[in-house]
Design an enzyme around this catalytic site. Structure first.
Site, PDB file in Angstrom:
ATOM      1  CD  GLU A 118      -2.903  -0.828   2.443  1.00 54.96           C
ATOM      2  OE1 GLU A 118      -2.587  -0.054   3.368  1.00 54.96           O
ATOM      3  OE2 GLU A 118      -3.887  -1.564   2.492  1.00 54.96           O
ATOM      4  CG  ASP A 140      -3.245   7.952   8.568  1.00 52.98           C
ATOM      5  OD1 ASP A 140      -3.237   6.719   8.734  1.00 52.98           O
ATOM      6  OD2 ASP A 140      -3.452   8.506   7.474  1.00 52.98           O
TER       7      ASP A 140
END
Lengths: 270, 398
Positions: free
Chosen positions: A49, A60
């Site tokens: 990824e 995040d």
């Protein structure tokens, strides 16, 4: 030819699970990042990824936020990252999923992105803030230039996703389903193997696609605890932490250190 | 309502703008909020409880005041001020937090979170949390905590936890990032009170619907005081909630001009501004598609304004469609022009405006002559300036 499909078929035949690794492209700089990813592939990473850094990564935690900031400071952008993808493709055949917040892709232009990403050899897109409801525009442009087989639009399922929604998401899923292990942001602990297994089981009732489980996997032990429930395990913050902790030792050191982590994580998945 | 105006669609799209661009973890929460919004905002008990609180606690209706000295100074149109500075907590923000707080109560959520720039939305959320007996966490950037200390003290006094955000430039954008992160972790029992007409659907219309009381009152008051509707309506724009609140009930009146005033900061040419609509481009930030300040690669730029409540690099999606269909026009005012207006309104009318509202006042004074004598201009005085005194006095060298 679908690199994603082939990878899962091969792993299934080997009775193994996929190690899916997230890395922020361009962290700490393009050259260092290329070295890191090469080491990851050399040590057995199954799927990459490749994260596009974003100024406002709201899904995040601190570790990935800092890696994005380092990457942007060093001048990374989507064009350079697609060039990096093409460079990786010269030597490696593992699937590369572009992982991004939507705005950098939107700004680049959906059509231009699809064309250049296909040309570079990317295998799909996972856009964190593009839920199923907002994916139609992108999908219709993808359909003009490619198929789900060649460029998958990866869907996410969260523990908060209810049954009806899960069914819709699974029906529209492509490549694999990215299952979020727990409520929260990336890079924080609190993995509960029982609820992860239950959630994976629930998803599998709705789809034949592989299910990869991410968020909160920070060691080979974590991977071992949950791997049986799905088809792959996603690890991200651990790799970024490894880069961050070894920045001062230079590219050779931190890239090898990440490669070593990949090797360790692969053991319980084989 | 104007026949051409049928926005948004059921998923919050205002043409190409708006939408629900959030991570999957948050999607069920915003869908649940949308259902609750549809259910309770038509519910008689909810409506009467909110209306009672707005009247008895918030102090609505806020007065409409004809600023005769300011009008005389400006030498043109009559300037009327909608006095949102006089409502409880000193800014329009309370209209929305009271609505969202009550909605949270009806949804059985006892924990509120909010982000704040100037502190007014934080104070308003802390106030409502105290009133309704809820827990409250307010995310605020490091720089804004410094700039807006009195508001930080007020929030703490009312029992809210103020969480300092150190990322980025320590301003509103960073506070919103931190609040979204926290919400992703605590979404199962926490209600996120967004302070402006931005964010994912249904927030832009939820906030607008709680703020439209400003325009509804002003409409009646203008008719009562002047016998007609205003010719022009002016409001400042950061995210755009006070402007949507006063614009919305007038959208169908095509002959009434609507003007949103953005912060030009140190000057558009310096790059240090917060003018997303007038000098930004279309992008996706904090859950919706609208105009944002960004670079060519889609990285969000830092916004700047002397006014902490305006330095946000995005704007509500409904303003984006109003711009696109030319139903509203958007202008800019610099820091120094806003500071002049801050002093001017204080001296001429004995009203110290918030630095945010000073942008609207400045434009109104500049524009009054052009609009002309006999015309009426309605300006939303969105908040009072007490919170800005320390920084304003230091800038003015007093």
């Amino acid at each position: 030819m679908s690199r994603i499909k082939d990878t899962f078929t091969k792993l299934k035949n080997e009775n193994a699970k996929a190690l899916v690794g997230f890395i922020t492209a361009g962290d700490p700089d393009m050259e260092g990042s290329l070295a890191v990813v090469s080491e990851m592939f050399n040590n057995g990473l199954d799927i990459l990824e490749l994260g596009i850094p974003f100024s406002d990564p709201t899904a995040d935690g601190d570790v990935i936020q800092r890696s994005s900031a380092r990457s942007l400071k060093a001048g990374a952008n989507l064009s350079k990252i697609l060039q990096m993808t093409a460079a990786l493709r010269e030597n490696y055949n593992q699937p590369i999923i572009i992982f991004s917040y939507l705005n950098p892709i939107y700004r680049f232009g959906y059509e231009r992105f699809i064309k250049e990403a296909l040309e570079a050899g990317a295998d799909g897109l996972l856009a964190v803030d593009m839920p199923h409801e907002e994916s139609e525009d992108f999908k219709s442009i993808r359909d003009k230039h490619s198929s789900a087989e060649d460029f998958a639009l990866i869907k996410l399922a969260a523990p908060t996703t209810d049954e009806a929604r899960l069914e819709t998401i699974c029906k529209a899923g492509e490549g694999f389903i990215y299952m979020i292990n727990r409520v929260g942001i990336t890079g924080t602990g609190g993995l509960d193997p029982e609820s992860v297994a239950a959630h994976a089981g629930q998803i599998k009732q709705h789809t034949k696609l592989p299910v990869c489980m991410g968020f909160g996997v920070s060691s080979p032990e974590d991977a071992e605890k949950i791997a049986f429930a799905g088809d792959g395990v996603v690890v991200g913050s651990l790799f970024e932490k490894t880069i961050e902790n070894n920045l001062d030792k230079g590219k050779d050191f931190y890239s090898k250190a990440v490669g070593k982590k990949v090797k360790e994580l692969k053991i319980p998945l084989q | 309502m104007n026949n051409n105006y049928n926005y948004p669609d059921s998923r919050g799209h205002f043409g190409q703008f708006g939408g629900m661009y959030v991570g999957e973890t948050l999607m069920p929460a915003i869908l649940e909020l949308d259902e609750a919004r549809k259910k309770y905002m038509q519910n008689e008990s909810f409506k009467s409880e909110l209306s009672e609180l707005l009247k008895k606690y918030v102090g609505r209706p806020s007065p409409l005041y004809f600023a005769s000295h300011l009008s005389e100074y400006a030498g043109g149109a009559n300037i009327y001020l909608k006095r949102e500075d006089l409502v409880h907590t000193g800014a329009h923000k309370i209209n929305n937090t009271m609505g969202q707080g009550l909605l949270a109560k009806y949804m059985n959520k006892r924990k509120l979170i909010a982000e704040t720039g100037a502190g007014q939305h934080g104070v308003a959320t802390a106030t409502v949390a105290a009133l309704l007996g809820m827990e409250c966490k307010v995310f605020m950037g490091r720089e804004d905590i410094k700039r807006q200390k009195p508001n930080v003290d007020r929030m703490r006094l009312m029992g809210a936890e103020v969480i300092q955000v150190d990322g980025g430039t320590g301003t509103l954008k960073d506070a919103m990032n931190a609040a979204l992160r926290y919400w992703t972790t605590a979404v199962e029992d926490t209600f996120y009170v967004i302070g402006t007409v931005a964010g994912p659907h249904p927030y832009p219309i939820l906030v607008r619907d709680f703020q439209k009381v400003i325009g509804e009152e002003a409409r009646e008051q203008m008719l009562e005081d002047t016998g007609k509707l205003p010719d022009s309506i002016v409001a400042c724009i950061g995210g755009g909630s006070n402007a949507m609140g006063i614009f919305y009930p007038f959208l169908a009146d095509d002959n009434i001009e609507l003007v949103g005033v953005e912060a030009a900061g140190r000057g558009i040419e310096t790059g240090e501004h917060a003018a997303s609509l007038t000098h930004g481009s279309v992008g996706i930030l904090h859950g919706s598609k609208s105009y944002v300040l960004q670079d060519e690669y889609g990285q969000i730029s830092e916004a700047y304004s002397v006014s902490a409540g305006l330095d946000y690099p995005g704007v509500g999606p409904e303003h984006a469609i109003l711009k696109e269909i030319s139903r509203a026009k958007y202008e800019t005012i610099t820091d120094s022009e806003a500071m002049d207006a801050f002093c001017l309104l204080s001296e001429k009318e004995g009203i110290i405006p918030a630095l945010e509202s000073s942008h609207a006042i400045s434009y109104a004074v500049k524009y009054a002559a052009e609009l002309g004598r006999g015309k009426n201009m309605l300006v939303n005085l969105s908040g009072r300036g007490d919170k800005d005194l320390t920084s304003a006095i230091s800038i003015l060298g007093m």
